[in-house]
Write an enzyme that holds these catalytic residues in place. Structure first.
Site, PDB file in Angstrom:
ATOM      1  N   HIS A 146       0.831  -1.206   0.000  1.00 61.25           N
ATOM      2  CA  HIS A 146       0.000   0.000   0.000  1.00 61.25           C
ATOM      3  C   HIS A 146       0.867   1.258   0.000  1.00 61.25           C
ATOM      4  O   HIS A 146       1.104   1.833  -1.056  1.00 61.25           O
ATOM      5  CB  HIS A 146      -0.940  -0.052   1.211  1.00 61.25           C
ATOM      6  CG  HIS A 146      -1.963   1.031   1.251  1.00 61.25           C
ATOM      7  ND1 HIS A 146      -3.010   1.042   2.160  1.00 61.25           N
ATOM      8  CD2 HIS A 146      -2.116   2.161   0.522  1.00 61.25           C
ATOM      9  CE1 HIS A 146      -3.748   2.124   1.963  1.00 61.25           C
ATOM     10  NE2 HIS A 146      -3.215   2.824   0.989  1.00 61.25           N
TER      11      HIS A 146
ATOM     12  N   TYR B  46      20.419  18.832  19.758  1.00 58.44           N
ATOM     13  CA  TYR B  46      20.278  19.338  18.384  1.00 58.44           C
ATOM     14  C   TYR B  46      19.287  20.504  18.359  1.00 58.44           C
ATOM     15  O   TYR B  46      18.253  20.457  19.015  1.00 58.44           O
ATOM     16  CB  TYR B  46      19.784  18.216  17.474  1.00 58.44           C
ATOM     17  CG  TYR B  46      19.537  18.634  16.042  1.00 58.44           C
ATOM     18  CD1 TYR B  46      20.541  18.558  15.091  1.00 58.44           C
ATOM     19  CD2 TYR B  46      18.300  19.132  15.641  1.00 58.44           C
ATOM     20  CE1 TYR B  46      20.328  18.955  13.781  1.00 58.44           C
ATOM     21  CE2 TYR B  46      18.067  19.522  14.341  1.00 58.44           C
ATOM     22  CZ  TYR B  46      19.092  19.430  13.415  1.00 58.44           C
ATOM     23  OH  TYR B  46      18.870  19.825  12.124  1.00 58.44           O
TER      24      TYR B  46
END
Length: 235
Positions: A170, A232
């Site tokens: 899918h 980060y």
């Protein structure tokens, strides 16, 4: 009702076009208001070029339409099942983006080959098992959601540690704390799938090439961006 959320979901759907993750009327974005227990989702089969924020459809978690003149996305039962089972999800995206769909159609996980992947997910991106004929001919979209939940549980993977899954034959579903993050994750997944394909292609040209990120390097990159002591970005 939920006019601000409708506007945000509308704009998030347009991002799929901007990022070239959808063509025609494919794909959909939804978001949930957890306090009200209501979900806003793209209407089914409406072109992005003519769609407006007023076209967004409001659903409850039982699948009842609360507001909207149009039918909701045919994938709505999948979205609702994920919201019911994973309380941390605030937004969900489904596309048929070509690189991610290629891995899904092959029935393959996307292996963690480098730090770009590690910044995104703490391990391989899973591909679910295939749905049975009974599941497809029954409540297909609901069963799609159930097989996603089943696959993550089988692997012991948290949806927070891996914000994406491929549904066998899918395509991809991604999610995040809100609709904007879910769209961002759909874009990152597409790039990760492209890089993984190219990595395997390059490795095939050089016999004995060693591919696959080391566990310690994967963990370092994932933790520095998503861990308790992540550093980060900006605070």
């Amino acid at each position: 009702m939920l006019e601000e959320l409708k506007q945000r979901v509308f704009e998030a759907n347009l991002k799929l076009v901007e990022y070239q993750l959808v063509v025609l009327t494919w794909g959909n974005v939804s978001a949930i208001d957890r306090e009200k227990g209501l979900v806003v989702i793209k209407p089914s089969g409406v072109p992005y070029s003519t769609m407006t924020a007023d076209d967004m459809v409001v659903m409850d978690l039982d699948g009842n339409k609360v507001e909207g003149r149009l039918n909701p996305s045919s994938d709505t039962p999948t979205h609702l099942e994920l919201y019911r089972q994973f309380p941390s999800l605030g937004g969900i995206v489904h596309t048929h983006s070509s690189w991610a769909c290629s891995w899904a159609q092959a029935g393959r996980d996307v292996p963690a080959y480098g730090t770009t992947h590690a910044d995104f997910a703490n391990g391989d991106v899973p591909c679910t098992r295939g749905l049975t004929a009974e599941e497809v001919y029954g409540e297909y979209e609901l069963n799609t959601g159930k097989v996603i939940v089943e696959e993550l549980a089988r692997r012991g993977v948290s949806p927070d540690a891996c914000p994406a899954v491929l549904v066998h034959r899918h395509g991809p579903f991604t999610w995040g704390k809100d609709e904007e993050k879910a769209v961002e994750n759909a874009l990152i997944l597409e790039e990760v799938c492209k890089m993984a394909y190219r990595t395997e292609s390059v490795a095939a040209l050089s016999s004995g090439s060693d591919i696959g990120i080391e566990d310690y390097l994967l963990d370092k990159h994932y933790q520095r961006k998503h861990g308790k002591n992540a550093y980060y970005g900006q605070k």
